[in-house]
Design a protein around this motif. Structure first.
Motif, PDB file in Angstrom:
ATOM      1  N   GLU A 195       0.826  -1.206   0.000  1.00 29.80           N
ATOM      2  CA  GLU A 195       0.000   0.000   0.000  1.00 29.80           C
ATOM      3  C   GLU A 195       0.863   1.259   0.000  1.00 29.80           C
ATOM      4  O   GLU A 195       0.558   2.231  -0.677  1.00 29.80           O
ATOM      5  CB  GLU A 195      -0.933  -0.002   1.224  1.00 29.80           C
ATOM      6  CG  GLU A 195      -1.989  -1.091   1.195  1.00 29.80           C
ATOM      7  CD  GLU A 195      -2.913  -0.973  -0.009  1.00 29.80           C
ATOM      8  OE1 GLU A 195      -3.317   0.163  -0.324  1.00 29.80           O
ATOM      9  OE2 GLU A 195      -3.189  -2.002  -0.647  1.00 29.80           O
ATOM     10  N   VAL A 196       1.942   1.225   0.772  1.00 28.47           N
ATOM     11  CA  VAL A 196       2.847   2.375   0.827  1.00 28.47           C
ATOM     12  C   VAL A 196       3.461   2.630  -0.545  1.00 28.47           C
ATOM     13  O   VAL A 196       3.536   3.771  -1.006  1.00 28.47           O
ATOM     14  CB  VAL A 196       3.963   2.147   1.877  1.00 28.47           C
ATOM     15  CG1 VAL A 196       5.083   3.164   1.715  1.00 28.47           C
ATOM     16  CG2 VAL A 196       3.387   2.233   3.279  1.00 28.47           C
ATOM     17  N   ARG A 197       3.890   1.559  -1.199  1.00 30.85           N
ATOM     18  CA  ARG A 197       4.504   1.724  -2.519  1.00 30.85           C
ATOM     19  C   ARG A 197       3.500   2.267  -3.533  1.00 30.85           C
ATOM     20  O   ARG A 197       3.856   3.070  -4.401  1.00 30.85           O
ATOM     21  CB  ARG A 197       5.065   0.389  -3.001  1.00 30.85           C
ATOM     22  CG  ARG A 197       5.727   0.509  -4.353  1.00 30.85           C
ATOM     23  CD  ARG A 197       6.596  -0.657  -4.695  1.00 30.85           C
ATOM     24  NE  ARG A 197       7.274  -0.433  -5.955  1.00 30.85           N
ATOM     25  CZ  ARG A 197       8.260  -1.180  -6.412  1.00 30.85           C
ATOM     26  NH1 ARG A 197       8.692  -2.205  -5.690  1.00 30.85           N
ATOM     27  NH2 ARG A 197       8.831  -0.923  -7.560  1.00 30.85           N
ATOM     28  N   LYS A 198       2.253   1.844  -3.423  1.00 29.84           N
ATOM     29  CA  LYS A 198       1.216   2.344  -4.327  1.00 29.84           C
ATOM     30  C   LYS A 198       1.065   3.857  -4.176  1.00 29.84           C
ATOM     31  O   LYS A 198       1.000   4.594  -5.160  1.00 29.84           O
ATOM     32  CB  LYS A 198      -0.116   1.649  -4.025  1.00 29.84           C
ATOM     33  CG  LYS A 198      -1.232   2.005  -5.000  1.00 29.84           C
ATOM     34  CD  LYS A 198      -2.557   1.402  -4.543  1.00 29.84           C
ATOM     35  CE  LYS A 198      -2.475  -0.104  -4.373  1.00 29.84           C
ATOM     36  NZ  LYS A 198      -3.770  -0.686  -3.940  1.00 29.84           N
ATOM     37  N   VAL A 199       1.018   4.325  -2.933  1.00 30.67           N
ATOM     38  CA  VAL A 199       0.902   5.758  -2.672  1.00 30.67           C
ATOM     39  C   VAL A 199       2.144   6.493  -3.171  1.00 30.67           C
ATOM     40  O   VAL A 199       2.048   7.571  -3.764  1.00 30.67           O
ATOM     41  CB  VAL A 199       0.701   6.020  -1.165  1.00 30.67           C
ATOM     42  CG1 VAL A 199       0.728   7.513  -0.858  1.00 30.67           C
ATOM     43  CG2 VAL A 199      -0.611   5.410  -0.690  1.00 30.67           C
ATOM     44  N   TYR A 200       3.298   5.898  -2.942  1.00 30.78           N
ATOM     45  CA  TYR A 200       4.570   6.491  -3.383  1.00 30.78           C
ATOM     46  C   TYR A 200       4.589   6.675  -4.898  1.00 30.78           C
ATOM     47  O   TYR A 200       4.969   7.737  -5.401  1.00 30.78           O
ATOM     48  CB  TYR A 200       5.713   5.596  -2.929  1.00 30.78           C
ATOM     49  CG  TYR A 200       7.042   5.847  -3.610  1.00 30.78           C
ATOM     50  CD1 TYR A 200       7.848   6.920  -3.246  1.00 30.78           C
ATOM     51  CD2 TYR A 200       7.500   4.977  -4.607  1.00 30.78           C
ATOM     52  CE1 TYR A 200       9.072   7.134  -3.856  1.00 30.78           C
ATOM     53  CE2 TYR A 200       8.721   5.187  -5.221  1.00 30.78           C
ATOM     54  CZ  TYR A 200       9.505   6.268  -4.850  1.00 30.78           C
ATOM     55  OH  TYR A 200      10.711   6.473  -5.468  1.00 30.78           O
ATOM     56  N   GLU A 201       4.184   5.658  -5.631  1.00 31.17           N
ATOM     57  CA  GLU A 201       4.180   5.736  -7.098  1.00 31.17           C
ATOM     58  C   GLU A 201       3.203   6.804  -7.595  1.00 31.17           C
ATOM     59  O   GLU A 201       3.462   7.485  -8.587  1.00 31.17           O
ATOM     60  CB  GLU A 201       3.826   4.375  -7.705  1.00 31.17           C
ATOM     61  CG  GLU A 201       4.860   3.288  -7.446  1.00 31.17           C
ATOM     62  CD  GLU A 201       6.189   3.557  -8.135  1.00 31.17           C
ATOM     63  OE1 GLU A 201       6.227   4.418  -9.043  1.00 31.17           O
ATOM     64  OE2 GLU A 201       7.182   2.911  -7.762  1.00 31.17           O
ATOM     65  N   GLN A 202       2.070   6.938  -6.913  1.00 36.28           N
ATOM     66  CA  GLN A 202       1.084   7.936  -7.314  1.00 36.28           C
ATOM     67  C   GLN A 202       1.599   9.358  -7.108  1.00 36.28           C
ATOM     68  O   GLN A 202       1.313  10.253  -7.892  1.00 36.28           O
ATOM     69  CB  GLN A 202      -0.214   7.733  -6.521  1.00 36.28           C
ATOM     70  CG  GLN A 202      -0.958   6.456  -6.893  1.00 36.28           C
ATOM     71  CD  GLN A 202      -2.108   6.150  -5.951  1.00 36.28           C
ATOM     72  OE1 GLN A 202      -2.244   6.768  -4.886  1.00 36.28           O
ATOM     73  NE2 GLN A 202      -2.942   5.197  -6.323  1.00 36.28           N
ATOM     74  N   GLY A 203       2.355   9.570  -6.032  1.00 36.38           N
ATOM     75  CA  GLY A 203       2.841  10.910  -5.733  1.00 36.38           C
ATOM     76  C   GLY A 203       4.162  11.252  -6.391  1.00 36.38           C
ATOM     77  O   GLY A 203       4.560  12.420  -6.421  1.00 36.38           O
ATOM     78  N   LYS A 204       4.842  10.265  -6.962  1.00 32.92           N
ATOM     79  CA  LYS A 204       6.165  10.484  -7.523  1.00 32.92           C
ATOM     80  C   LYS A 204       6.160  11.464  -8.695  1.00 32.92           C
ATOM     81  O   LYS A 204       7.162  12.098  -8.994  1.00 32.92           O
ATOM     82  CB  LYS A 204       6.752   9.138  -7.974  1.00 32.92           C
ATOM     83  CG  LYS A 204       8.245   9.156  -8.235  1.00 32.92           C
ATOM     84  CD  LYS A 204       8.751   7.736  -8.474  1.00 32.92           C
ATOM     85  CE  LYS A 204      10.249   7.715  -8.696  1.00 32.92           C
ATOM     86  NZ  LYS A 204      10.645   8.386  -9.944  1.00 32.92           N
TER      87      LYS A 204
END
Length: 209
Positions: free
Chosen positions: A58-67
């Motif tokens: 879930e953290v990585r999903k959020v990270y990719e969206q905000g990158k």
């Protein structure tokens, strides 16, 4: 006023740097808010999911969206010195997130850590990321209308202070990563598996340690 316009111009340039960046910015305050919110969402996700593997997914999903916000910021090259420091400060927060995501996803594959330890490591990364993200609020504050009474020196003092503080957190995250990986290395050494452990984390250019 000069410094305030410089900083506002930095965020506005995000919208015209290239085609990829054009859709991101409607105004400078929203851009700064989007970057801060992206990091805060990573922190929140880190602390609300109980399962270690699901947590990181879930953290990585959020990270990719905000990158995309950081990628757009990296694309802005022609800036005056003062605006450059603001850019570098924000990008250092992005670097902290990069270190967290890229290092931790390898730690999840490292048999030298227990699930309990991985949970504790993730918590530590989340706290460091949160503290560095909070410092971006100071940068947002100097482009708000309420800060019009500030002098250029006041603004530069905030910029310089925030830059140094975020840099300290970035270095602390690197140190934190190094200390955790040194634990894995020592455990691998006892088992005669150092080559396997080192191979997991890539060559020297790919590691943060």
């Amino acid at each position: 006023m000069k410094i305030r316009l410089i900083i506002a111009g930095l965020f506005l340039m995000l919208g015209t740097a290239n085609l990829r960046a054009q859709f991101i910015v409607s105004d400078p305050i929203n851009t700064a808010t989007s970057i801060t919110n992206s990091v805060n969402e990573i922190v929140q996700t880190s602390s609300t999911v109980s399962n270690v593997i699901k947590n990181f997914q879930e953290v990585r999903k959020v990270y990719e969206q905000g990158k995309k916000y950081y990628d757009a910021l990296k694309a802005v090259n022609d800036m005056v010195k003062d605006a450059r420091k603001v850019q570098e400060t924000i990008l250092m927060v992005g670097e902290i997130a990069d270190i967290y995501i890229n290092s931790y996803q390898l730690m999840l594959q490292d048999e030298n850590f227990t699930l309990e330890e991985l949970g504790a490591i993730a918590f530590g990364y989340g706290k460091l990321l949160q503290e560095s993200s909070n410092l971006l609020k100071d940068l947002k504050g100097i482009v708000n209308a309420s800060s019009l009474s500030m002098t250029d020196k006041d603004r530069m003092d905030i910029i310089d202070g925030t830059y140094v503080a975020v840099q300290r957190y970035r270095n602390l995250v690197r140190y934190y990563t190094n200390k955790n990986l040194s634990v894995s290395y020592l455990r691998a050494q006892k088992k005669g598996e150092t080559e396997r452990m080192l191979a997991l984390y890539g060559n020297a250019d790919e590691r943060y340690w």
